[in-house]
Design an enzyme around this catalytic site. Sequence first.
Site, short mmCIF file in Angstrom:
data_model
loop_
_atom_site.label_atom_id
_atom_site.label_comp_id
_atom_site.label_asym_id
_atom_site.label_seq_id
_atom_site.Cartn_x
_atom_site.Cartn_y
_atom_site.Cartn_z
N ARG A 50 4.59 16.03 -5.91
CA ARG A 50 5.41 15.28 -4.94
C ARG A 50 5.22 15.81 -3.53
NH1 ARG A 50 10.54 16.06 -2.65
NH2 ARG A 50 11.07 17.85 -3.94
N LYS A 83 28.93 14.62 -15.03
CA LYS A 83 29.31 15.67 -15.97
C LYS A 83 30.09 16.80 -15.34
CE LYS A 83 25.42 18.63 -16.80
NZ LYS A 83 24.09 18.81 -17.37
N HIS A 140 11.65 23.56 -9.24
CA HIS A 140 12.36 22.81 -8.20
C HIS A 140 12.51 21.33 -8.51
CE1 HIS A 140 13.79 21.87 -4.20
NE2 HIS A 140 12.77 21.06 -3.97
N GLU A 146 6.86 18.82 7.45
CA GLU A 146 6.84 19.71 6.29
C GLU A 146 5.45 19.72 5.68
OE1 GLU A 146 11.56 19.15 5.09
OE2 GLU A 146 10.04 18.31 3.76
N HIS A 191 8.98 25.13 -6.19
CA HIS A 191 9.07 25.26 -4.74
C HIS A 191 8.50 26.63 -4.37
CE1 HIS A 191 10.40 25.16 -0.63
NE2 HIS A 191 10.79 23.92 -0.79
N SER A 213 25.90 11.15 -10.22
CA SER A 213 26.53 10.84 -8.93
C SER A 213 25.78 11.46 -7.76
CB SER A 213 27.99 11.33 -8.94
OG SER A 213 28.03 12.74 -9.17
N GLY A 214 24.44 11.47 -7.86
CA GLY A 214 23.62 11.88 -6.73
C GLY A 214 23.27 10.66 -5.88
N TYR A 238 21.96 19.72 -2.71
CA TYR A 238 21.25 20.94 -2.33
C TYR A 238 19.93 20.68 -1.62
CZ TYR A 238 24.78 23.01 -5.28
OH TYR A 238 25.99 23.39 -5.81
N ARG A 267 2.75 21.70 -1.70
CA ARG A 267 3.51 22.68 -2.49
C ARG A 267 2.73 23.26 -3.67
NH1 ARG A 267 9.55 19.89 -2.61
NH2 ARG A 267 9.98 20.28 -0.42
N LEU A 282 14.28 11.93 -1.96
CA LEU A 282 15.49 11.20 -1.55
C LEU A 282 15.12 9.77 -1.17
CD1 LEU A 282 17.27 13.92 0.67
CD2 LEU A 282 17.85 13.29 -1.67
N ALA A 303 20.79 8.61 -6.00
CA ALA A 303 20.32 7.44 -6.76
C ALA A 303 21.50 6.65 -7.31
CB ALA A 303 19.39 7.89 -7.89
N ASP A 324 19.21 16.02 -18.95
CA ASP A 324 19.97 15.26 -19.94
C ASP A 324 19.46 13.82 -20.11
OD1 ASP A 324 21.66 17.52 -20.10
OD2 ASP A 324 22.86 16.78 -18.43
N THR A 340 20.97 16.27 -5.17
CA THR A 340 21.02 15.71 -3.82
C THR A 340 21.73 16.66 -2.86
OG1 THR A 340 21.08 13.46 -4.70
CG2 THR A 340 21.86 13.76 -2.43
#
Length: 530
Positions: A385, A35, A350, A114, A242, A13-14, A45, A289, A391, A16, A221, A43
Amino acid sequence: MAHRQVDFLIIGSGIAGLSFALKAAHLGKVLILTKSNEDESNTKYAQGGVAAVVDKSDSFDKHIADTEVAGDGLCHPQVVENVVKEAPARIKELIDYGTNFDKVDDEHYDLAREGGHSKHRILHYKDITGYEIERALLEQVHAHPNIEMLTHHFAVDLITQHHKGVHVDKATKDITCFGIYALNTQTNTIETFLSKITLMASGGAGHVYSSTTNPTIATGDGIAMVYRAKGKVRNMEFIQFHPTSLYNPKDSPAFLISEAVRGFGGILRRLDGVSFMEEYDPRGSLASRDIVARAIDNEMKKSGHDFVYLDITHRKKADILAHFPNIYEKCLSIGLDMTKDFIPVTPAAHYACGGILVDELGKTSIQHLYACGECSSTGLHGANRLASNSLLEAVVYAHRIFEDAAASLHSLAFDDNIPDWDESKVASLNEEILVTHNLRETQKLMSDYVGIVRSDFRLDRAMRRLGFLHEETEDFYKNTKLSVKLCELRNVIQVAYLIVKSAMLRKESRGLHYTTDYPQKSNSLTDTIL
């Protein structure tokens, strides 16, 4: 027990899962399984924001180039182009759903910069962008009559023809997903969910490591489930650390100090106050990063200390409070005033840049199963990345999957010939200590041997130890009634194996994978597919 049937089954349930749900609900019934609580996802955080070309001084070509430079040769060019060019339309959708992004005036967004970005292109809401997107999407999901969400349901395994007694292995061409078995953690029973189309949007795997910025649910998972079902995974060696989590050993998970702090002028310093990033990269503290995390790791090894400093004290207090209220409050809670004090930071696991192998439409190697978000490997991120592209990738692929699923839904049917989960031969063993111990041991060996800097010796040692842990845990799993902790341990060990195996196969240093035995890049560009 009766089987639940639904057109679209979504695991996670993020951003995506929720983005896809809102689109799929126009075509049929949607069921989201998650879960934990409905908003507990990576998402929530995500502090920094979403990267997109929305300013006239920026261009698609620049965003594409920045993504490919960060990805260190392994980005798939067509995928990068698709995501970058489709970004503005997907951002508009998020805004239409009710997401707020900070503005400088009515016409212009307050775009942040960034590490790795050549332009200011990060749309953000203070320093809690992910939380704001999750809020807006959940509001829309709750208002839609075609969407149901079941919290506290842990997806255990994909249902394929294997469960009908048909032999399935990696060479099987037509592995098909019929749904999933899930553990209802409130009744402690295994339920069967059948679907025409299943979307794996289960998030990341940060808790394979001891120190991570991910919430405790991020145990890989979905990746483990797909691999167990003989699906393909790609580039699992590329785990992004990170560079700047807040150094506070009492905190678990680690608190993230957003990349945007460096984008806002933050400077990394040794404990004596001297800036050091210029010695590693001409971009200084705004390097990508992988480079910054390796530099900090090197500085910590040289000094023997567990952290370096991040300094933003030269910016005005009012500006710091306006942009980073959440980070400011967190630092204050441990006695630090970031407007006056340097922030102690240390790298933490991260983001998984690899994951379930998908094509440009989000299809996995298993029929009727798609994957989206951090659990997937689209080819966008390559070997590392670019900040705030994750996101974005999730919303772009949620839309692409929706378009592909819309074309095939009418021709799909449920398979009713699926057996119930069989727990007749297992017992309830009160041996939680075995699970806890094996989890800690796995996380410790991954942090010690398969972290930012690797070697053949360390990888070999990690693989042998994982073999023992896997054998012990599988034996326990086969004879024990299921629990979330036991299932998560299995998944963590499985994902740890995939990371180590992939790292052993890559005989070069590239992006996030650095090994002292092969410090140079190879001339050939290859993905690692297991």
